[in-house]
Motif scaffolding. Structure first.
Motif, PDB file in Angstrom:
ATOM      1  N   CYS A 257       8.319  -1.746   1.878  1.00  0.00           N
ATOM      2  CA  CYS A 257       9.701  -2.081   0.991  1.00  0.00           C
ATOM      3  C   CYS A 257      10.610  -1.012   1.192  1.00  0.00           C
ATOM      4  N   SER A 258      10.241   0.140   1.663  1.00  0.00           N
ATOM      5  CA  SER A 258      11.009   1.751   1.176  1.00  0.00           C
ATOM      6  C   SER A 258      12.159   1.679   2.470  1.00  0.00           C
ATOM      7  N   PRO A 259      13.257   1.584   2.102  1.00  0.00           N
ATOM      8  CA  PRO A 259      14.344   1.580   3.338  1.00  0.00           C
ATOM      9  C   PRO A 259      14.508   3.044   3.583  1.00  0.00           C
ATOM     10  N   SER A 260      14.026   4.214   2.884  1.00  0.00           N
ATOM     11  CA  SER A 260      14.093   5.534   3.403  1.00  0.00           C
ATOM     12  C   SER A 260      12.847   6.325   3.549  1.00  0.00           C
TER      13      SER A 260
ATOM     14  N   VAL B 160       0.962  -1.150  -0.036  1.00  0.00           N
ATOM     15  CA  VAL B 160      -0.227  -0.064   0.099  1.00  0.00           C
ATOM     16  C   VAL B 160       0.994   1.134   0.220  1.00  0.00           C
ATOM     17  N   ASN B 161       1.047   1.890  -1.073  1.00  0.00           N
ATOM     18  CA  ASN B 161       1.890   2.999  -1.492  1.00  0.00           C
ATOM     19  C   ASN B 161       1.799   3.545  -2.692  1.00  0.00           C
ATOM     20  N   ARG B 162       2.228   4.893  -2.634  1.00  0.00           N
ATOM     21  CA  ARG B 162       2.297   5.475  -4.054  1.00  0.00           C
ATOM     22  C   ARG B 162       3.226   4.759  -4.800  1.00  0.00           C
ATOM     23  N   LEU B 163       2.929   4.665  -5.978  1.00  0.00           N
ATOM     24  CA  LEU B 163       3.746   3.708  -6.830  1.00  0.00           C
ATOM     25  C   LEU B 163       5.134   4.599  -7.541  1.00  0.00           C
ATOM     26  N   VAL B 164       5.913   5.000  -6.710  1.00  0.00           N
ATOM     27  CA  VAL B 164       7.178   6.002  -7.158  1.00  0.00           C
ATOM     28  C   VAL B 164       8.535   5.149  -6.570  1.00  0.00           C
ATOM     29  N   GLU B 165       9.478   5.426  -7.118  1.00  0.00           N
ATOM     30  CA  GLU B 165      10.717   4.582  -7.219  1.00  0.00           C
ATOM     31  C   GLU B 165      10.998   4.256  -5.703  1.00  0.00           C
ATOM     32  N   TYR B 166      11.150   5.383  -4.845  1.00  0.00           N
ATOM     33  CA  TYR B 166      11.751   4.997  -3.316  1.00  0.00           C
ATOM     34  C   TYR B 166      11.030   4.000  -2.550  1.00  0.00           C
ATOM     35  N   LYS B 167       9.661   3.971  -2.853  1.00  0.00           N
ATOM     36  CA  LYS B 167       8.749   2.858  -2.198  1.00  0.00           C
ATOM     37  C   LYS B 167       9.095   1.612  -2.307  1.00  0.00           C
ATOM     38  N   ARG B 168       9.968   1.225  -3.530  1.00  0.00           N
ATOM     39  CA  ARG B 168      10.297  -0.013  -3.861  1.00  0.00           C
ATOM     40  C   ARG B 168       9.421  -1.245  -3.910  1.00  0.00           C
ATOM     41  N   GLY B 169       8.584  -0.885  -4.860  1.00  0.00           N
ATOM     42  CA  GLY B 169       7.519  -1.899  -5.509  1.00  0.00           C
ATOM     43  C   GLY B 169       8.304  -2.960  -6.012  1.00  0.00           C
ATOM     44  N   ASP B 170       9.300  -2.819  -6.707  1.00  0.00           N
ATOM     45  CA  ASP B 170       9.881  -3.893  -7.323  1.00  0.00           C
ATOM     46  C   ASP B 170      10.630  -4.968  -6.466  1.00  0.00           C
ATOM     47  N   ARG B 171      10.946  -4.429  -5.120  1.00  0.00           N
ATOM     48  CA  ARG B 171      11.402  -5.457  -4.152  1.00  0.00           C
ATOM     49  C   ARG B 171       9.955  -6.148  -3.595  1.00  0.00           C
ATOM     50  N   PHE B 172       8.826  -5.452  -3.463  1.00  0.00           N
ATOM     51  CA  PHE B 172       7.720  -6.062  -3.218  1.00  0.00           C
ATOM     52  C   PHE B 172       7.506  -7.416  -4.221  1.00  0.00           C
ATOM     53  N   LEU B 173       7.658  -6.970  -5.316  1.00  0.00           N
ATOM     54  CA  LEU B 173       7.277  -8.118  -6.280  1.00  0.00           C
ATOM     55  C   LEU B 173       8.327  -9.175  -6.555  1.00  0.00           C
TER      56      LEU B 173
ATOM     57  N   GLU C 188      -1.803   2.250  10.132  1.00  0.00           N
ATOM     58  CA  GLU C 188      -3.138   2.027   9.669  1.00  0.00           C
ATOM     59  C   GLU C 188      -3.628   0.374   9.579  1.00  0.00           C
ATOM     60  N   ALA C 189      -2.669  -0.245   8.818  1.00  0.00           N
ATOM     61  CA  ALA C 189      -2.912  -1.600   8.762  1.00  0.00           C
ATOM     62  C   ALA C 189      -2.856  -2.411   9.817  1.00  0.00           C
ATOM     63  N   ALA C 190      -1.956  -2.305  10.772  1.00  0.00           N
ATOM     64  CA  ALA C 190      -1.773  -2.933  12.092  1.00  0.00           C
ATOM     65  C   ALA C 190      -2.689  -2.656  12.887  1.00  0.00           C
ATOM     66  N   ALA C 191      -3.271  -1.169  12.598  1.00  0.00           N
ATOM     67  CA  ALA C 191      -4.557  -0.898  13.587  1.00  0.00           C
ATOM     68  C   ALA C 191      -5.784  -1.644  13.340  1.00  0.00           C
ATOM     69  N   CYS C 192      -5.722  -2.155  12.095  1.00  0.00           N
ATOM     70  CA  CYS C 192      -7.064  -2.975  11.593  1.00  0.00           C
ATOM     71  C   CYS C 192      -6.805  -4.383  11.882  1.00  0.00           C
ATOM     72  N   GLY C 193      -5.522  -4.606  12.195  1.00  0.00           N
ATOM     73  CA  GLY C 193      -5.226  -5.905  13.023  1.00  0.00           C
ATOM     74  C   GLY C 193      -4.462  -6.913  12.035  1.00  0.00           C
ATOM     75  N   THR C 194      -4.063  -6.363  10.965  1.00  0.00           N
ATOM     76  CA  THR C 194      -3.308  -7.073   9.955  1.00  0.00           C
ATOM     77  C   THR C 194      -1.704  -7.140  10.108  1.00  0.00           C
ATOM     78  N   PRO C 195      -1.081  -8.320  10.170  1.00  0.00           N
ATOM     79  CA  PRO C 195       0.375  -8.305  10.267  1.00  0.00           C
ATOM     80  C   PRO C 195       1.067  -7.292   9.313  1.00  0.00           C
ATOM     81  N   VAL C 196       2.036  -6.757   9.882  1.00  0.00           N
ATOM     82  CA  VAL C 196       2.854  -5.816   8.886  1.00  0.00           C
ATOM     83  C   VAL C 196       4.416  -6.069   9.200  1.00  0.00           C
ATOM     84  N   PHE C 197       4.980  -6.277   7.884  1.00  0.00           N
ATOM     85  CA  PHE C 197       6.455  -6.381   7.724  1.00  0.00           C
ATOM     86  C   PHE C 197       7.295  -4.984   7.212  1.00  0.00           C
ATOM     87  N   VAL C 198       8.304  -4.446   7.618  1.00  0.00           N
ATOM     88  CA  VAL C 198       8.830  -3.305   7.520  1.00  0.00           C
ATOM     89  C   VAL C 198      10.302  -3.325   7.434  1.00  0.00           C
ATOM     90  N   PRO C 199      11.060  -2.765   6.486  1.00  0.00           N
ATOM     91  CA  PRO C 199      12.522  -2.562   6.313  1.00  0.00           C
ATOM     92  C   PRO C 199      12.998  -2.102   7.887  1.00  0.00           C
TER      93      PRO C 199
END
Length: 385
Positions: A285-288, A208-221, A297-308
């Motif tokens: 997936c954004s390291p910066s 869940v992000n804006r699809l811009v380079e520093y968000k690292r959507g490539d790493r998610f894929l 917000e995701a965790a507040a809804c109960g969903t497990p979250v993984f962050v760099p």
């Protein structure tokens, strides 16, 4: 003491993290009895604002407002703008601010992003609080010789949205500027625990992000492709839009994920709680990343979250609620696969939601914010500017 707070933002209310932030602040401050007004460019989904909040629009910036990484309502970016163009944006903000200030008479102005808009606000002669959201720091680095915020021309108080941003920003402020790190709150009335939809569907992860380079959507894929080997019926949902979407769609096809990945585009704020609850895990997936409100917000809804384990996202880690991982290492794949193949109980998800409510509650943030406003007003009255 009741204040008249004018909150300014360089993008519309809806479509960006800073827009979500100002709406939460305005709503909370109004409930506490403060008079609150917002000034933003027009655009985005129009929704009724809570009582006690006025919304002024910078009409000159309709469809033409620049942003740091793109916005659903304008493709104009600060990157590549000439110094004359940037000064033109600052002048436009001055023209937009002056009639609002004359008519509404705020006692304090809270400016979002410590750059052009804050420069315009400082010309008003009012107490100024500025929140640094992190995206502006590289631009301040690039113009370091200008010393935009110097002694006598600096906000009366600055808020950074994480300790990481605070460290990065400090070199651009006079040493005596009051500067606090305050982790962003979230809207607990909107984002709260709710049971997952009926079982029997495929496991789902989300980005869940804006699809811009520093968000690292490539790493998610890349993570998704590795997970498919362990969870063959996996479905990956990419929520958001931006300049990188075509490249990510091509990468998804190249990685053989066409049947596993769905690009859902930008989703309205009102629908996001159900979007989060329908995911078995969210992977950022954004390291910066300066902060990462979507993770909260995701965790507040109960969903497990993984962050760099770096940047502002790394500061959010609190296992098992929000787990950190080394971005370029493979260990995260087994961890996410374990969550997908051994789903959490609803009680575990409820505990995660409670943890977030305790740590990122709006009310405790507002307590701190009111102190910052009072300090800024006293700072200005004491002859500082």
């Amino acid at each position: 003491m009741t204040e008249r707070v004018l909150i300014t933002n360089h993008t519309p209310i809806h479509g960006s993290g800073s827009g979500t932030y100002i709406l939460a602040l305005a709503t909370g401050l109004a409930r506490r009895g403060h008079d609150v007004a917002l000034l933003t460019p027009p655009g985005g989904t129009r929704v009724a604002l809570p009582p006690g909040i006025q919304h002024f629009e910078a009409a000159e910036l309709a469809g033409e407002f620049p942003s740091f990484t793109g916005h659903p309502c304008s493709s104009r970016l600060y990157d590549g703008m000439s110094p004359d163009d940037l000064e033109g944006v600052t002048r436009t903000w001055r023209r937009s601010l002056e009639p609002v200030v004359r008519a509404w008479k705020p006692t304090v102005v809270h400016s979002q992003h410590l750059w052009l808009l804050t420069s315009a606000v400082l010309d008003l002669g009012l107490p100024v609080v500025a929140t640094c959201h992190g995206s502006e720091v590289p631009y301040l680095d690039a113009e370091a010789g200008l010393r935009r915020f110097r002694s006598g021309k600096s906000p009366d108080a600055v808020i950074s949205i994480s300790r990481w941003v605070q460290r990065e920003l400090s070199r651009h402020l006079p040493a005596d500027t009051p500067h606090a790190a305050m982790l962003n709150p979230y809207d607990a009335r909107r984002f709260s625990y709710g049971p997952r939809p009926a079982t029997g569907r495929s496991p789902r992860i989300g980005f869940v992000n804006r699809l811009v380079e520093y968000k690292r959507g490539d790493r998610f894929l890349e993570i998704t492709a590795a997970l498919v080997d362990l969870v063959p019926d996996l479905e990956a949902r990419i929520i958001g839009d931006g300049t990188e979407r075509p490249a990510l769609e091509r990468l998804s096809e190249k990685l053989g994920l066409t049947g596993h990945t769905r690009f859902l585009g930008f989703q309205p704020l009102a629908s996001m709680p159900e979007v989060f609850r329908d995911l078995d895990a969210v992977v950022m997936c954004s390291p910066s990343e300066p902060f990462g409100l979507a993770a909260i917000e995701a965790a507040a809804c109960g969903t497990p979250v993984f962050v760099p384990d770096s940047g502002g996202l790394g500061e959010l880690a609190a296992p098992p609620h929000i787990r950190s991982y080394a971005l370029d290492e493979s260990a995260v794949i087994a961890e996410v696969a374990d969550v997908l193949t051994n789903p959490e109980s609803e009680s575990q998800r409820q505990l995660r939601s409670l943890h977030i409510a305790e740590r990122y509650a709006l009310e405790s943030y507002l307590d701190q914010l009111e102190d910052v406003y009072s300090g800024a007003i006293q700072h200005r009255q004491g002859g500082h500017s």
